[in-house]
Design an enzyme around this catalytic site. Structure first.
Site, PDB file in Angstrom:
ATOM      1  CD1 TRP A   1       0.836   0.131  12.971  1.00  0.00           C
ATOM      2  CD2 TRP A   1       2.374  -1.188  12.029  1.00  0.00           C
ATOM      3  NE1 TRP A   1       0.281  -0.398  11.824  1.00  0.00           N
ATOM      4  CE2 TRP A   1       1.205  -1.211  11.237  1.00  0.00           C
ATOM      5  CE3 TRP A   1       3.490  -1.947  11.629  1.00  0.00           C
ATOM      6  CZ2 TRP A   1       1.113  -1.974  10.067  1.00  0.00           C
ATOM      7  CZ3 TRP A   1       3.391  -2.696  10.469  1.00  0.00           C
ATOM      8  CH2 TRP A   1       2.218  -2.705   9.704  1.00  0.00           C
TER       9      TRP A   1
ATOM     10  CG  HIS B   1       3.336  -7.821   8.293  1.00  0.00           C
ATOM     11  ND1 HIS B   1       3.894  -7.040   9.283  1.00  0.00           N
ATOM     12  CD2 HIS B   1       2.002  -7.698   8.473  1.00  0.00           C
ATOM     13  CE1 HIS B   1       2.945  -6.471  10.014  1.00  0.00           C
ATOM     14  NE2 HIS B   1       1.776  -6.864   9.535  1.00  0.00           N
TER      15      HIS B   1
ATOM     16  CD  GLU C   1       0.892  -8.731  15.390  1.00  0.00           C
ATOM     17  OE1 GLU C   1      -0.290  -8.958  15.038  1.00  0.00           O
ATOM     18  OE2 GLU C   1       1.223  -7.703  15.990  1.00  0.00           O
TER      19      GLU C   1
ATOM     20  CD1 TRP D   1      -2.639  -1.666   0.485  1.00  0.00           C
ATOM     21  CD2 TRP D   1      -1.937  -1.948   2.597  1.00  0.00           C
ATOM     22  NE1 TRP D   1      -3.296  -2.753   1.010  1.00  0.00           N
ATOM     23  CE2 TRP D   1      -2.888  -2.945   2.307  1.00  0.00           C
ATOM     24  CE3 TRP D   1      -1.361  -1.929   3.877  1.00  0.00           C
ATOM     25  CZ2 TRP D   1      -3.273  -3.917   3.234  1.00  0.00           C
ATOM     26  CZ3 TRP D   1      -1.751  -2.885   4.796  1.00  0.00           C
ATOM     27  CH2 TRP D   1      -2.696  -3.871   4.470  1.00  0.00           C
TER      28      TRP D   1
ATOM     29  CD  GLU E   1       3.399  -4.661  14.073  1.00  0.00           C
ATOM     30  OE1 GLU E   1       2.324  -4.603  14.691  1.00  0.00           O
ATOM     31  OE2 GLU E   1       3.545  -5.266  13.001  1.00  0.00           O
TER      32      GLU E   1
ATOM     33  CB  THR F   1      -8.106  -1.328  16.032  1.00  0.00           C
ATOM     34  OG1 THR F   1      -8.003  -0.012  16.608  1.00  0.00           O
ATOM     35  CG2 THR F   1      -9.005  -2.193  16.881  1.00  0.00           C
TER      36      THR F   1
HETATM   37  C1  IDC Z   1      -2.905  -2.748  10.313  1.00  0.00           C
HETATM   38  C2  IDC Z   1      -2.757  -1.525   9.405  1.00  0.00           C
HETATM   39  C3  IDC Z   1      -4.045  -1.303   8.632  1.00  0.00           C
HETATM   40  C4  IDC Z   1      -4.442  -2.605   7.928  1.00  0.00           C
HETATM   41  C5  IDC Z   1      -4.515  -3.737   8.942  1.00  0.00           C
HETATM   42  C6  IDC Z   1      -4.890  -5.073   8.323  1.00  0.00           C
HETATM   43  O1  IDC Z   1      -2.445  -0.387  10.189  1.00  0.00           O
HETATM   44  O2  IDC Z   1      -3.894  -0.245   7.697  1.00  0.00           O
HETATM   45  O3  IDC Z   1      -5.690  -2.443   7.310  1.00  0.00           O
HETATM   46  O4  IDC Z   1      -3.260  -3.866   9.580  1.00  0.00           O
HETATM   47  O5  IDC Z   1      -3.900  -5.541   7.534  1.00  0.00           O
HETATM   48  C7  IDC Z   1      -0.694  -5.391  14.132  1.00  0.00           C
HETATM   49  C8  IDC Z   1      -0.257  -5.884  12.798  1.00  0.00           C
HETATM   50  C9  IDC Z   1      -0.337  -4.788  11.761  1.00  0.00           C
HETATM   51  C10 IDC Z   1      -1.587  -3.932  11.958  1.00  0.00           C
HETATM   52  C11 IDC Z   1      -1.434  -3.200  13.294  1.00  0.00           C
HETATM   53  C12 IDC Z   1      -2.583  -2.236  13.597  1.00  0.00           C
HETATM   54  O6  IDC Z   1       1.015  -6.483  12.818  1.00  0.00           O
HETATM   55  O7  IDC Z   1      -0.347  -5.370  10.490  1.00  0.00           O
HETATM   56  O8  IDC Z   1      -1.663  -2.960  10.926  1.00  0.00           O
HETATM   57  N1  IDC Z   1      -1.293  -4.214  14.358  1.00  0.00           N
HETATM   58  O9  IDC Z   1      -3.797  -2.906  13.676  1.00  0.00           O
HETATM   59  N2  IDC Z   1      -0.618  -6.046  15.286  1.00  0.00           N
HETATM   60  C13 IDC Z   1      -1.196  -5.300  16.248  1.00  0.00           C
HETATM   61  C14 IDC Z   1      -1.623  -4.112  15.667  1.00  0.00           C
END
Ligand code: IDC
Length: 336
Positions: free
Chosen positions: A298, A137, A175, A74, A264, A271
């Site tokens: 992050w 990822h 994760e 993205w 992260e 979220t």
């Molecule tokens: C989120 C991104 C968001 C995307 C979502 C789904 O910020 O734009 O739509 O993923 O792919 C994680 C993850 C990380 C997440 C982030 C926030 O590793 O990919 O990013 N998050 O939700 N773990 C805990 C939080």
């Protein structure tokens, strides 16, 4: 009456003092406006793990601190030399994490395209003398074994291409998650297959391994750790998702000589898009600093409204510093 000479001893002294003061002010303001550009990799060289710390080539403790990208499928257009240079100079980071999603239209859907993007971004970060975490990822695909064949191929190619660069650390599964995805039966066996592939190309590289339940549960890990050197175990923490026992768990890991890295962390809840929890986050970062634990915020993106460093008005090609979100401003002013 004797006329007083303008150039007498007293006046000369005053003039010299004025010239010195003016020169001092000029030099001070000139240098104050120049960012002192750091050279993390040139200065610290190949990193290694000793006990629970990352150590530089002079034997000193070294902590990585930086940003994670969001999914590069993205955001690759904002991961330019200019932007990453601006980020480095203004936030004084020493590292950057490239989040390469497997799913969600990432590597699995477009392996060649994404591989080329990863290499372009890696080359830029090498030029900027930053450490790099290459992050495989997984997320919706909670079990790293789902795409293990693709993972083997990817890590073999990438670690071979960059084997001569001390910049790179390999994060082999973001994760792991899901009730059937356990440390003993899923993650550890996966790691035992991927680590030798990377080490075959790059024998002493640092490898980061994700832990169960979105990198929050360590009990099985410290009962049954990996039998390799230079391993970091990943812990993820978002300030609005309270994990009361996280510090106790880290303490147990450390007491067993198992090092943690936070690949992260964020100001929001898990979220990535919620209120910002400033105090909780600041306490957490202070704790990580005291404990010499490396961390990555992050994320450097404009995709997820509240956790992203940039607000959604950011347009490619513009100066990122003009578009800092509230998170971005807070990190700049209070954290880095
Ligand atoms: C989120 C991104 C968001 C995307 C979502 C789904 O910020 O734009 O739509 O993923 O792919 C994680 C993850 C990380 C997440 C982030 C926030 O590793 O990919 O990013 N998050 O939700 N773990 C805990 C939080």
């Amino acid at each position: 009456m004797k006329e007083k000479k303008f150039i007498n001893k007293k006046n000369i002294f005053t003039i010299i003092i004025c010239i010195l003061i003016i020169s001092f002010c000029f030099i001070y303001f000139y240098f104050k406006n120049i960012n002192v550009v750091s050279s993390p990799v040139s200065e610290n060289g190949k990193l290694n793990i000793v006990n629970t710390n990352i150590i530089n080539e002079h034997g000193e403790i070294f902590n990585l601190k930086g940003f994670s990208s969001s999914g590069i499928q993205w955001t690759y257009e904002m991961l330019t030399y200019e932007n990453l240079k601006t980020l480095k100079e203004n936030f004084d980071i020493n590292s950057f994490r490239i989040a390469m999603y497997t799913d969600e239209n990432g590597y699995i859907a477009n392996p060649n395209f994404i591989y080329n993007k990863v290499c372009d971004i890696t080359d830029i970060l090498i030029e900027l003398d930053l450490y790099i975490i290459l992050d495989w990822h997984i997320l919706n695909d909670g079990d790293p074994n789902i795409y293990i064949e693709e993972s083997k191929e990817f890590f073999d190619n990438y670690s071979n291409k960059y084997k001569n660069y001390p910049n790179i650390l390999y994060e082999i599964c973001n994760e792991p998650n899901g009730t059937t995805v356990t440390w003993n039966d899923s993650i550890k066996p996966y790691a035992e297959k991927i680590i030798p592939i990377i080490r075959n190309n790059n024998p002493n590289s640092i490898i980061i391994v994700g832990t169960p339940h979105w990198c929050t549960k360590f009990s099985d890990v410290h009962e049954n750790p990996l039998n390799f050197e230079n391993i970091l175990y990943s812990c993820h923490y978002y300030a609005g998702t309270y994990l009361n026992d996280i510090k106790d768990n880290i303490k147990i890991m450390k007491s067993k000589n198992l090092p943690i890295i936070v690949t992260e962390t964020g100001l929001t809840d898990k979220t990535g898009d919620s209120n910002l929890y400033f105090d909780e986050f600041k306490n957490w970062i202070d704790y990580l600093t005291d404990e010499n634990i490396s961390w990555f915020y992050w994320s450097f993106s404009n995709t997820s409204p509240s956790s992203s460093l940039l607000n959604k008005n950011y347009k490619y090609g513009e100066n990122i510093m003009k578009y800092l979100s509230n998170s971005g401003k807070y990190i700049l002013e209070n954290i880095l």
